[in-house]
Design a protein around this motif. Structure first.
Motif, mmCIF file in Angstrom:
data_model
loop_
_atom_site.group_PDB
_atom_site.id
_atom_site.type_symbol
_atom_site.label_atom_id
_atom_site.label_comp_id
_atom_site.label_asym_id
_atom_site.label_seq_id
_atom_site.Cartn_x
_atom_site.Cartn_y
_atom_site.Cartn_z
ATOM 1 N N SER A 238 0.821 -1.204 0.000
ATOM 2 C CA SER A 238 0.000 0.000 0.000
ATOM 3 C C SER A 238 0.858 1.259 0.000
ATOM 4 O O SER A 238 2.029 1.231 0.365
ATOM 5 C CB SER A 238 -0.960 -0.009 1.179
ATOM 6 O OG SER A 238 -0.361 -0.588 2.292
ATOM 7 N N HIS A 239 0.236 2.341 -0.415
ATOM 8 C CA HIS A 239 0.910 3.637 -0.511
ATOM 9 C C HIS A 239 0.246 4.596 0.472
ATOM 10 O O HIS A 239 -0.981 4.665 0.526
ATOM 11 C CB HIS A 239 0.780 4.157 -1.946
ATOM 12 C CG HIS A 239 1.684 5.313 -2.243
ATOM 13 N ND1 HIS A 239 1.556 6.531 -1.615
ATOM 14 C CD2 HIS A 239 2.733 5.429 -3.095
ATOM 15 C CE1 HIS A 239 2.493 7.348 -2.069
ATOM 16 N NE2 HIS A 239 3.220 6.703 -2.967
ATOM 17 N N PRO A 240 1.039 5.360 1.227
ATOM 18 C CA PRO A 240 0.441 6.273 2.210
ATOM 19 C C PRO A 240 -0.529 7.294 1.604
ATOM 20 O O PRO A 240 -1.416 7.770 2.290
ATOM 21 C CB PRO A 240 1.666 6.982 2.811
ATOM 22 C CG PRO A 240 2.803 6.045 2.597
ATOM 23 C CD PRO A 240 2.511 5.319 1.323
ATOM 24 N N ARG A 241 -0.374 7.577 0.320
ATOM 25 C CA ARG A 241 -1.271 8.555 -0.297
ATOM 26 C C ARG A 241 -2.676 8.019 -0.532
ATOM 27 O O ARG A 241 -3.601 8.785 -0.781
ATOM 28 C CB ARG A 241 -0.704 8.949 -1.663
ATOM 29 C CG ARG A 241 -0.126 10.325 -1.693
ATOM 30 C CD ARG A 241 0.625 10.503 -2.972
ATOM 31 N NE ARG A 241 -0.242 10.727 -4.110
ATOM 32 C CZ ARG A 241 0.187 10.675 -5.371
ATOM 33 N NH1 ARG A 241 1.442 10.383 -5.642
ATOM 34 N NH2 ARG A 241 -0.632 10.910 -6.364
ATOM 35 N N TYR A 285 2.339 10.896 7.266
ATOM 36 C CA TYR A 285 2.553 9.442 7.438
ATOM 37 C C TYR A 285 2.291 9.047 8.892
ATOM 38 O O TYR A 285 1.583 8.073 9.170
ATOM 39 C CB TYR A 285 3.980 9.088 7.014
ATOM 40 C CG TYR A 285 4.331 7.615 7.157
ATOM 41 C CD1 TYR A 285 3.936 6.690 6.194
ATOM 42 C CD2 TYR A 285 5.063 7.155 8.247
ATOM 43 C CE1 TYR A 285 4.264 5.341 6.324
ATOM 44 C CE2 TYR A 285 5.391 5.813 8.378
ATOM 45 C CZ TYR A 285 4.995 4.916 7.407
ATOM 46 O OH TYR A 285 5.319 3.579 7.527
ATOM 47 N N LEU A 286 2.839 9.833 9.810
ATOM 48 C CA LEU A 286 2.664 9.512 11.234
ATOM 49 C C LEU A 286 1.189 9.601 11.645
ATOM 50 O O LEU A 286 0.722 8.814 12.471
ATOM 51 C CB LEU A 286 3.508 10.454 12.097
ATOM 52 C CG LEU A 286 5.007 10.130 12.094
ATOM 53 C CD1 LEU A 286 5.803 11.231 12.773
ATOM 54 C CD2 LEU A 286 5.286 8.778 12.762
ATOM 55 N N GLU A 287 0.493 10.524 11.031
ATOM 56 C CA GLU A 287 -0.938 10.665 11.345
ATOM 57 C C GLU A 287 -1.698 9.401 10.945
ATOM 58 O O GLU A 287 -2.589 8.938 11.670
ATOM 59 C CB GLU A 287 -1.492 11.837 10.545
ATOM 60 C CG GLU A 287 -2.176 12.890 11.405
ATOM 61 C CD GLU A 287 -2.545 14.072 10.537
ATOM 62 O OE1 GLU A 287 -1.836 15.086 10.648
ATOM 63 O OE2 GLU A 287 -3.496 13.963 9.736
ATOM 64 N N ILE A 288 -1.330 8.851 9.782
ATOM 65 C CA ILE A 288 -1.981 7.619 9.309
ATOM 66 C C ILE A 288 -1.721 6.487 10.314
ATOM 67 O O ILE A 288 -2.636 5.770 10.731
ATOM 68 C CB ILE A 288 -1.451 7.224 7.903
ATOM 69 C CG1 ILE A 288 -1.808 8.297 6.886
ATOM 70 C CG2 ILE A 288 -1.992 5.864 7.480
ATOM 71 C CD1 ILE A 288 -1.141 8.127 5.526
#
Ligand code: 5AD
Ligand code: SF4
Length: 442
Positions: A238-241, A285-288
């Protein structure tokens, strides 16, 4: 029956393609052999993601050619090196019969027949108008892969990260229709599969058609989870976007979805992420990660990292180390940046010297290994469900399975009761790459 030998390099998409190739070729009168010396047809399914891929291919081809013992062997180069090299393969290895890119594997039987009949080189590296999946015969899909199976739902990538060759070798993003995927999942489960790993180069960019609607990955997972005898679902990569609301929901609500996400961040420096064209920041990223953890406290993460991307300073690298410390990974892969021909990264002037890359890689790996060992050790004393296959351990009567977090778990199974089953295991010991436990299923 003639012998078919397939060697697969690289990612799980290639593993899946090799299964399709095998299912397509077997009806032509071939049996799969594990000894290349017994093969009449050799297919190398290659990977181009990092350097030396091309050199590795030619050295492997040389070995196969010289071990063929006067027998006529049809040698085929498939996969991403085939896509990138095309006809060049014949110049360097004239004994190769056919070269076929990942989007054209459906034409393999035809190419093989043509090449061996006409004793001529044939090549197919087209990106066909009709999706690859629609060209393969239905019988190729969903055949037995054991207790854990791959199922490709999406292929290609439009994101053009500046280090990556995938958009050039696998083409644009394409999602298979949801009902086709569902049918394949049903067939796999009927053939004994207990765990399905949904695959895609950008799996959470999935946008598949279903009766006029468009489904995303979260929706697809909740539908597949309804298959009664299916016990586990995973997805990669998966991609963070592309982490959408429905994916958070699926993790929060669907017990069959494993609490383990491979979410490559690549770097902990916003400057480098920008240069890589990743289009997210470290903070995002950290928020995800935090959001997933809030919704599902037992969730764990893995990642990919590239060290020594052009322009990466000591300070940028330290930010990567800080990010790893903040997240705390269950495991992670790390690579030295490898300039790939034709990608923007390869053209950049501020390339990082090899010895600096090596030093940074060692430093990062030390931290990742420490985190992995600690995570493994945190399992000692716990009871965890383990999915076994037919994989044997090093010691007599030992069998190896996978924890929800993809850890290898060894247990003793003298009566052979655990094969292809999910069994509760009490973890007794933990090492860097595996756990030892005892099953207590009954
Ligand atoms: N150099 C080093 N690593 C790379 N990857 C992709 N391209 C390159 C490259 N040119 C890594 C990324 C990706 C993983 C599959 O391979 O980390 O997530
Ligand atoms: Fe390559 Fe980036 Fe696409 Fe992943 S998202 S396949 S790294 S271009």
């Amino acid at each position: 029956m003639k012998g078919l030998y397939i060697k697969t390099y690289g990612c799980q998409m290639n593993v899946y393609d090799s299964v399709l190739i095998e299912n397509m070729i077997k009806p032509l009168g071939f049996n799969v052999v594990s000894d290349v010396g017994k093969a009449d047809l050799v297919i190398l399914n290659t990977c181009y993601i990092r350097e030396k891929a091309v050199e590795k291919l030619y050295s492997e081809l040389g070995k196969i050619y010289s071990s063929r013992k006067n027998k006529e062997v049809i040698i085929v180069v498939a996969g991403c090196v085939a896509q990138a090299e095309g006809k060049e393969v014949f110049r360097r290895a004239p004994f190769v019969y056919a070269v076929v890119g990942p989007q054209s594997i459906a034409t393999l039987p035809e190419l093989i027949v043509k090449a061996s009949r006409d004793k001529n080189h044939v090549v197919n590296t087209d990106f066909p108008e009709i999706a690859k999946f629609d060209k393969l015969p239905g019988e190729c899909y969903g055949n037995s892969q054991g207790s854990s199976a791959f199922l490709s739902i999406q292929e290609g990538c439009d994101k053009f990260c500046t280090f990556c060759v995938v958009p050039y070798t696998r083409g644009v993003e394409y999602s298979r229709p949801a009902n086709e995927i569902f049918r394949e999942a049903l067939k796999l489960v009927a053939n004994g599969t207990k765990e399905i790993n949904l695959l895609g180069q950008n799996v959470n960019a999935y946008r598949g058609e279903f009766e006029g609607d468009v489904w995303d990955l979260g929706k697809l997972i909740s539908c597949i989870a309804k298959i009664e005898k299916l016990e586990r679902i995973r997805y990669t990569t998966s991609h963070p976007r592309d982490v959408h609301e429905s994916l958070y929901l699926a993790h929060a609500e669907e017990p069959k979805l494993m609490p383990f996400i491979h979410l490559p961040v690549q770097s902990g420096s916003n400057k480098i992420l920008r240069a890589m064209n990743r289009k997210y920041t470290v903070e995002e990223y950290l928020e995800i990660i935090n959001r997933f953890r809030k919704l599902k406290p037992e969730i764990e993460f893995s990642s990919d990292f590239i060290v020594g991307f052009p322009g990466e300073t000591e300070r940028d690298f330290e930010e990567t180390i800080k990010l790893v410390e903040k997240v705390g990974y269950a495991q992670a892969y790390s690579f030295k940046y490898s300039p790939r021909p034709g990608t923007p990264g390869a053209e950049k002037e501020d390339q990082v010297p090899e010895e600096v890359k090596t030093e940074r890689l060692l430093c990062l790996r030390k931290l990742i290994n420490k985190q992995q060992l600690e995570f493994n050790q945190s399992m000692v004393g716990k009871a965890i469900p383990v999915l076994f296959s037919d994989k044997k351990g090093k010691h007599q009567n030992q069998i190896i399975g996978k924890s929800p977090y993809m850890q290898s778990v060894c247990v003793s199974d003298p009566e052979g009761k655990y094969r292809d089953k999910i069994v509760n295991v009490k973890v007794l010991e933990a090492w860097q790459n595996s756990l030892l436990g005892v099953g207590f299923s009954d």
